[in-house]
Design a protein around this motif. Structure first.
Motif, short mmCIF file in Angstrom:
data_model
loop_
_atom_site.label_atom_id
_atom_site.label_comp_id
_atom_site.label_asym_id
_atom_site.label_seq_id
_atom_site.Cartn_x
_atom_site.Cartn_y
_atom_site.Cartn_z
N LEU A 1 39.55 24.30 51.07
CA LEU A 1 40.13 24.73 49.81
C LEU A 1 39.40 26.00 49.40
O LEU A 1 38.18 26.00 49.25
N ARG A 2 40.13 27.12 49.26
CA ARG A 2 39.53 28.41 48.97
C ARG A 2 39.90 28.87 47.56
O ARG A 2 40.86 28.38 46.96
N SER A 3 39.16 29.84 47.05
CA SER A 3 39.40 30.41 45.73
C SER A 3 39.53 31.92 45.85
O SER A 3 38.81 32.56 46.62
N VAL A 4 40.47 32.50 45.08
CA VAL A 4 40.68 33.96 45.08
C VAL A 4 40.66 34.46 43.65
O VAL A 4 41.35 33.92 42.78
N ASN A 5 39.85 35.49 43.40
CA ASN A 5 39.80 36.11 42.08
C ASN A 5 41.05 36.96 41.87
O ASN A 5 41.36 37.82 42.68
N LEU A 6 41.77 36.72 40.78
CA LEU A 6 43.03 37.40 40.53
C LEU A 6 42.86 38.90 40.32
O LEU A 6 43.77 39.69 40.61
N LYS A 7 41.71 39.33 39.82
CA LYS A 7 41.51 40.75 39.55
C LYS A 7 41.02 41.51 40.78
O LYS A 7 41.47 42.63 41.04
N THR A 8 40.14 40.91 41.54
CA THR A 8 39.50 41.63 42.64
C THR A 8 39.97 41.21 44.03
O THR A 8 39.74 41.93 45.00
N GLY A 9 40.58 40.03 44.14
CA GLY A 9 40.96 39.52 45.45
C GLY A 9 39.80 38.95 46.23
O GLY A 9 39.93 38.66 47.43
N PHE A 10 38.65 38.77 45.57
CA PHE A 10 37.47 38.21 46.25
C PHE A 10 37.76 36.77 46.66
O PHE A 10 38.20 35.95 45.87
#
Length: 476
Positions: free
Chosen positions: A164-173
């Motif tokens: 399960l991964r997480s992506v920052n909506l502003k930076t795409g990190f």
């Protein structure tokens, strides 16, 4: 025809009648819907659906193994031309789409029809790397959803990395939430303050976070072995499930793709139950769809089901009969008119709640969300304890839902005595003084000597609505 042939036919008919009459009508972990109807035909498998926020006209946005589409009545319009197995609308204009075959996420701006790489390395070999938009890698991602704990983050099922991964909506990190407890994770949804994740290798998990933000995954239904089994969540089996959707408090629909069924996950009772929509009198095994079932979406009283090249629709009956258990007492209703007596009665009902729970276990579970209630008319006090069990509006006799073991249990002398109540009343002794009197009041018995009786109430499926008993409709 010979006599033995007549006998064989008669025996078959008898067995058929017997199996129909003796089926398990008491199945709280089941859902009934109205008949199946074709909603729209598509060009490919339907892997995910959402209400189209950009059009805001009731259209459905569809992710398939060919493209992203939107409905326009009975017609679909292509918005992209790549395999869009998962997506989420972050606002009315922007959609984050999973480009599974290219191991990345893309951002579609519906207003300007622009499409950009958002996270992962499109076109490069899949990988497992945390990092910013120029570094982070995924391997065959599947579904994406906004993080209910932090709307600035997206959660992604990275299926071939079992993570399960997480992506920052502003930076795409891109970062990792957890990589334990999954096997080819696909669909996910938020419900009851928990994240539910479907692993394509036949099970459903629940993800929770500790106070220091560490995530862990717990298997709650199914196993690594495929099959088609209902019952206790730990023993139930799926065959390549894909999506999960909350339909009621504590109840979820799971797409059991290769069994061509929807199954109901009941978190309250920890069971997997059938979903029926073909008018079955006894919903025991579940209705089958015409082809594999991949996605599910609930919109008000309608449920949309995505198949190989179609979307079907089933409609939840607006009125369901909820099973409650009732006790009656002979009492002067005027004695319960003051606030003190009402508070006292509420306390008595709470104490009685535990005893009734024990008596009904394991046959029925009292509702954890609906409160007990009472009314008093014509010198009869009636107390009601609602259960989690709801049945189609045409179910007539609640007594048929009780098996012999429970009936015998409720007829025991000790159980009947435990249903009596001790109430304290204030009565006027003289014009200037009040005195308290305490009385033990036994529960009323019916002609069979029973005191705790099953009764039906008819709430609306939508709890915001009220029920009109005369017209048999629900209204706001």
């Amino acid at each position: 025809m010979k006599s033995w042939q007549y006998l064989a036919i008669w025996l078959c008919a008898a067995v058929s009648r017997s199996s129909t009459q003796n089926c398990d009508t008491k199945n709280s972990s089941s859902l009934h819907y109205d008949s199946l109807e074709l909603f729209v035909e598509t060009s490919a498998r339907v892997y995910h659906m959402e209400v189209d926020q950009f059009k805001n006209d009731g259209s459905i946005l569809i992710g398939t193994n060919k493209n992203l589409q939107t409905t326009n009545g009975k017609i679909t319009t292509d918005l992209t031309y790549f395999r869009a197995v998962g997506f989420t609308q972050v606002n009315k204009t922007n959609v984050v789409i999973v480009d599974r075959n290219h191991h990345c996420l893309k951002m579609l701006n519906r207003e300007y029809s622009s499409l950009e790489v958002f996270a992962g390395q499109c076109g490069l070999a899949g990988g497992y790397i945390d990092g910013d938009a120029s570094v982070g890698r995924l391997r065959y991602p599947w579904a994406v959803i906004i993080d209910a704990r932090d709307p600035s983050q997206l959660l992604v099922t990275d299926s071939h990395n079992d993570a399960l991964r997480s992506v920052n909506l502003k930076t795409g990190f891109l970062s990792t939430i957890t990589e334990y407890g999954f096997s080819a994770p696909v669909g996910l949804t938020w419900g009851d303050n928990q994240l539910m994740v479907v692993s394509n290798h036949h099970y459903v998990s629940q993800v929770s976070w500790t106070v220091n933000n560490t995530a862990s995954s717990t298997l709650i239904a199914g196993s690594l072995t495929h099959g088609d089994t209902l019952g206790e969540s730990s023993k139930a089996k799926f065959t390549f499930p894909f999506e999960i959707e909350k339909v009621r408090d504590g109840k979820y629909l799971v797409t059991d793709a290769f069994n061509k069924k929807l199954k109901m996950l009941d978190m309250n009772e920890k069971k997997i139950g059938p979903v029926c929509f073909k008018g079955e009198q006894c919903c025991t095994v579940g209705s089958q769809f015409p082809s594999h079932v991949f996605s599910v979406l609930k919109v008000k009283e309608k449920v949309y089901v995505g198949l190989d090249k179609d979307i079907y629709r089933i409609i939840e009956p607006p009125v369901m009969k909820r099973l409650s258990f009732s006790l009656e007492y002979d009492i002067n209703c005027a004695l319960l008119a003051d606030d003190r007596s009402k508070i006292m009665l509420s306390r008595v009902m709470k104490l009685k709640l535990q005893k009734i729970k024990m008596l009904l276990n394991p046959y029925f579970a009292l509702s954890s969300t609906l409160r007990p209630s009472y009314n008093c008319t014509n010198k009869v006090l009636r107390l009601f304890w609602p259960t989690n069990d709801v049945y189609p509006a045409d179910t007539i006799q609640p007594s048929t839902l009780m098996n012999d073991q429970l009936k015998k249990k409720l007829l025991q002398t000790k159980a009947i005595k435990a249903m009596g109540v001790t109430l304290s009343f204030k009565s006027i002794k003289a014009a200037s003084s009040l005195v308290s009197s305490t009385r033990f009041i036994p529960a009323r018995k019916n002609t069979n000597g029973e005191v705790l009786l099953p009764v039906f109430t008819s709430p609306c499926t939508d709890e915001r609505k009220r029920y009109d008993a005369e017209r048999k409709i629900c209204y706001l």
